[in-house]
Write a protein that holds these residues in place. Structure first.
Motif, PDB file in Angstrom:
ATOM      1  N   VAL A  25       0.824  -1.249  -0.114  1.00 15.22           N
ATOM      2  CA  VAL A  25      -0.005   0.097  -0.080  1.00 15.22           C
ATOM      3  C   VAL A  25       0.970   1.066  -0.001  1.00 15.22           C
ATOM      4  CG1 VAL A  25      -1.877  -1.066   1.265  1.00 15.22           C
ATOM      5  CG2 VAL A  25      -0.192   0.245   2.590  1.00 15.22           C
ATOM      6  N   GLY A  26       0.359   2.400  -0.136  1.00 15.85           N
ATOM      7  CA  GLY A  26       0.890   3.809  -0.067  1.00 15.85           C
ATOM      8  C   GLY A  26       0.593   4.534   0.808  1.00 15.85           C
ATOM      9  N   PRO A  27       1.010   5.666   1.012  1.00 14.96           N
ATOM     10  CA  PRO A  27       1.049   6.475   2.376  1.00 14.96           C
ATOM     11  C   PRO A  27      -0.205   7.400   2.344  1.00 14.96           C
ATOM     12  CG  PRO A  27       2.622   7.298   1.028  1.00 14.96           C
ATOM     13  CD  PRO A  27       2.156   6.377   0.141  1.00 14.96           C
ATOM     14  N   VAL A  28      -0.890   7.256   1.233  1.00 17.24           N
ATOM     15  CA  VAL A  28      -2.118   8.310   0.899  1.00 17.24           C
ATOM     16  C   VAL A  28      -3.188   8.094   1.900  1.00 17.24           C
ATOM     17  CG1 VAL A  28      -3.578   9.616  -0.790  1.00 17.24           C
ATOM     18  CG2 VAL A  28      -0.829   9.257  -1.147  1.00 17.24           C
ATOM     19  N   CYS A  29      -3.824   9.155   2.297  1.00 16.41           N
ATOM     20  CA  CYS A  29      -4.897   8.769   3.238  1.00 16.41           C
ATOM     21  C   CYS A  29      -6.245   8.342   2.255  1.00 16.41           C
ATOM     22  CB  CYS A  29      -5.169   9.876   3.950  1.00 16.41           C
ATOM     23  SG  CYS A  29      -3.845  10.209   5.288  1.00 16.41           S
ATOM     24  N   GLU A  30      -6.345   7.614   1.717  1.00 20.75           N
ATOM     25  CA  GLU A  30      -7.318   6.895   0.818  1.00 20.75           C
ATOM     26  C   GLU A  30      -7.166   5.356   0.856  1.00 20.75           C
ATOM     27  OE1 GLU A  30      -9.804   8.514  -0.729  1.00 20.75           O
ATOM     28  OE2 GLU A  30      -8.813  10.785  -0.660  1.00 20.75           O
ATOM     29  N   SER A  31      -8.535   4.681   1.200  1.00 27.49           N
ATOM     30  CA  SER A  31      -8.248   3.325   0.866  1.00 27.49           C
ATOM     31  C   SER A  31      -7.925   2.668  -0.290  1.00 27.49           C
ATOM     32  CB  SER A  31      -9.649   2.541   1.588  1.00 27.49           C
ATOM     33  OG  SER A  31      -9.845   3.089   2.775  1.00 27.49           O
ATOM     34  N   SER A  32      -8.170   3.354  -1.425  1.00 28.03           N
ATOM     35  CA  SER A  32      -7.870   2.931  -2.781  1.00 28.03           C
ATOM     36  C   SER A  32      -6.355   3.038  -3.056  1.00 28.03           C
ATOM     37  CB  SER A  32      -8.679   3.570  -3.658  1.00 28.03           C
ATOM     38  OG  SER A  32      -8.278   5.042  -3.696  1.00 28.03           O
ATOM     39  N   ASN A  79      -2.261  15.284  -0.997  1.00 30.11           N
ATOM     40  CA  ASN A  79      -1.586  15.043   0.419  1.00 30.11           C
ATOM     41  C   ASN A  79      -0.434  16.244   0.478  1.00 30.11           C
ATOM     42  OD1 ASN A  79      -2.395  11.872   1.852  1.00 30.11           O
ATOM     43  ND2 ASN A  79      -3.973  13.264   1.083  1.00 30.11           N
ATOM     44  N   MET A  80      -0.120  17.037  -0.351  1.00 32.39           N
ATOM     45  CA  MET A  80       0.639  17.707  -0.565  1.00 32.39           C
ATOM     46  C   MET A  80       2.322  16.983  -0.494  1.00 32.39           C
ATOM     47  SD  MET A  80       0.274  21.343   1.729  1.00 32.39           S
ATOM     48  CE  MET A  80       1.425  22.436   0.932  1.00 32.39           C
ATOM     49  N   LYS A  81       2.225  16.014  -1.247  1.00 27.91           N
ATOM     50  CA  LYS A  81       3.372  14.960  -1.473  1.00 27.91           C
ATOM     51  C   LYS A  81       4.355  15.850  -2.198  1.00 27.91           C
ATOM     52  CE  LYS A  81       2.822  11.298   0.992  1.00 27.91           C
ATOM     53  NZ  LYS A  81       3.890  10.823   1.928  1.00 27.91           N
ATOM     54  N   ASP A  82       5.524  15.643  -2.249  1.00 28.97           N
ATOM     55  CA  ASP A  82       6.370  15.959  -3.466  1.00 28.97           C
ATOM     56  C   ASP A  82       6.282  15.409  -4.652  1.00 28.97           C
ATOM     57  OD1 ASP A  82       7.770  18.173  -1.692  1.00 28.97           O
ATOM     58  OD2 ASP A  82       8.946  16.427  -0.866  1.00 28.97           O
ATOM     59  N   MET A  83       6.414  15.881  -5.792  1.00 29.45           N
ATOM     60  CA  MET A  83       6.485  15.333  -7.082  1.00 29.45           C
ATOM     61  C   MET A  83       7.572  14.363  -7.107  1.00 29.45           C
ATOM     62  SD  MET A  83       3.541  15.964  -8.646  1.00 29.45           S
ATOM     63  CE  MET A  83       3.447  16.573 -10.413  1.00 29.45           C
TER      64      MET A  83
END
Ligand SMILES: *Cc1c(COP(=O)(O)O)cnc(C)c1O
Length: 402
Positions: free
Chosen positions: A335-342, A377-381
């Motif tokens: 899974v990734g770190p983003v706050c979404e279950s998808s 989520n304001m992640k860097d590109m």
């Protein structure tokens, strides 16, 4: 795919990043250039699949044209070496500004998708004292047998002009004095794997439609069949280069051409998908109630295809490949770190025992990857790193050696 030395090099780079295998990329493009010459089929690269300048410059240098779907893509392609007269511009919704800029640039063709668009382009060309080359995108009502979000050639889809408007279309084109009609355009979908069946059917339908337009007084010089050739997401090492031979061969043997007609294709995905991997690191390993999670530092903000289409990408643990005597395998939900279950890379994937810090490759990520990334989520590109310019890659910093 990667040898020991390359993995060691990648391990020094700050993750996540897009790793471009430039050797595979060039071999793919060179192969397509050869087939294009052999079959007399013109190739326009569908820019939306990947807009990295280095890739575009190589592709334009091989003499390919560009297929764009926005005004900014037109300008970008031009700045990456595609001459204006090799740029075609498709899309159902071109704004006035986009049309104006492309008119001024003098592009090869507007691939128009509605009667109103043809009317507007004719008027704008008249005001500018220009003549616009126009190709008309037809909806041939063909099932591409692919994912419903990437099927574009059915009457239920928004793309192209359908049969019931053909006669009105012919009348409009004939009385539009500031457009120069050059041909018909089709693009029925993406990630097409039933190549022979689908493209043979498309060619037969196209032959009928072209004949209809010519019988009714419009000369069809360019027949543009669009893109869509699928790639092997399951086994990128077995099939690093898509079967362009089969694609070009199917087209050559099914399209009916007369003197003065040329066939065009617009591959996007198949030219670039296999040449990149999204490289990520395991942040944490967590055992849930019923499963084990590998939590990665790359997420759906970087590569949205799994979350958007449920797309499959092969995932490899590169660090484990360097621990040859590590026989145990285990099923993980990656899974990734983003706050979404998808935000899931893959469920129940069997991988060698993985630990915090392991370097992971999400394969076949060169198409519709980096171009669709966002800063959610304001992640860097994540940056692009090229196999032949590893010294330019951002280096990894260890904040804490845990
Ligand atoms: C997206 C697109 C393509 C490229 O499709 P791929 O499946 O990536 O080959 C070609 N032509 C048009 C008009 C497109 O919109």
């Amino acid at each position: 795919m990667l040898d020991f030395n390359s993995i060691e090099q990648l391990d020094k780079v700050a993750t996540p990043f897009w790793y471009y295998d430039m050797d595979l990329f060039r071999r793919t493009v060179d192969h397509v250039a050869e087939l294009s010459a052999e079959h007399g089929i013109k190739v326009h690269y569908a820019v939306k699949a990947n807009v990295e300048k280095r890739l575009l410059e190589y592709i334009s240098g091989k003499g390919f044209g560009a297929d764009c779907v926005s005004g900014n893509e037109v300008l970008h392609a031009h700045s990456c070496g595609f001459p204006a007269d090799k740029i075609v511009y498709a899309g159902v919704g071109k704004s006035d500004k986009e049309i104006y800029q492309a008119l001024q640039l003098g592009i090869e063709a507007f691939n128009c998708e509605s009667l109103q668009e043809i009317y507007v382009i004719n008027e704008m060309a008249r005001v500018c004292g220009l003549k616009a080359n126009v190709s008309v995108r037809i909806n041939p009502d063909i099932d591409a047998h692919t994912h419903k979000y990437v099927t574009t050639g059915l009457y239920e889809n928004k793309f192209g002009i359908s049969r019931h408007e053909f006669d009105k279309l012919i009348g409009l084109v004939q009385k539009s004095e500031n457009i120069n009609f050059i041909g018909l355009h089709f693009h029925i979908g993406s990630q097409i794997t039933r190549v022979e069946e689908v493209y043979a059917l498309e060619c037969r339908r196209v032959n009928e439609i072209v004949a209809y337009f010519e019988r009714n007084g419009l000369e069809v010089k360019n027949i543009n069949l669009g893109g869509g050739l699928g790639v092997d997401y399951d086994d990128p090492d077995e099939n690093p280069i898509a079967d362009f031979g089969k694609w070009f061969g199917t087209i050559s043997s099914n399209i009916a051409l007369h003197e003065g007609q040329t066939v065009h294709v617009e591959p996007g995905r198949s030219l670039v998908a296999q040449c990149a991997a999204l490289i990520s690191r395991v942040l944490f390993v967590k055992s849930g109630e019923t499963k084990n999670f590998l939590i990665m530092d790359a997420g759906m903000n970087d590569l949205i295809r799994p979350a958007l289409y449920g797309a499959y990408h092969k995932i490899e643990n590169l660090s484990a490949a360097m621990r040859p005597f590590f026989p145990t395998h285990q099923a993980y939900d990656i899974v990734g770190p983003v706050c979404e279950s998808s935000d899931v890379w893959g469920a129940g994937r069997l991988l060698p025992l993985s630990v915090r810090g392991d370097l992971m490759a999400i394969r076949s990520a060169g198409a519709y990857g980096q171009v669709m990334s966002s800063r959610y989520n304001m992640k860097d590109m994540a940056p692009a790193v090229f196999s032949d310019a590893m010294d330019e890659a951002p280096s990894r910093t260890d904040y804490f050696a845990v």
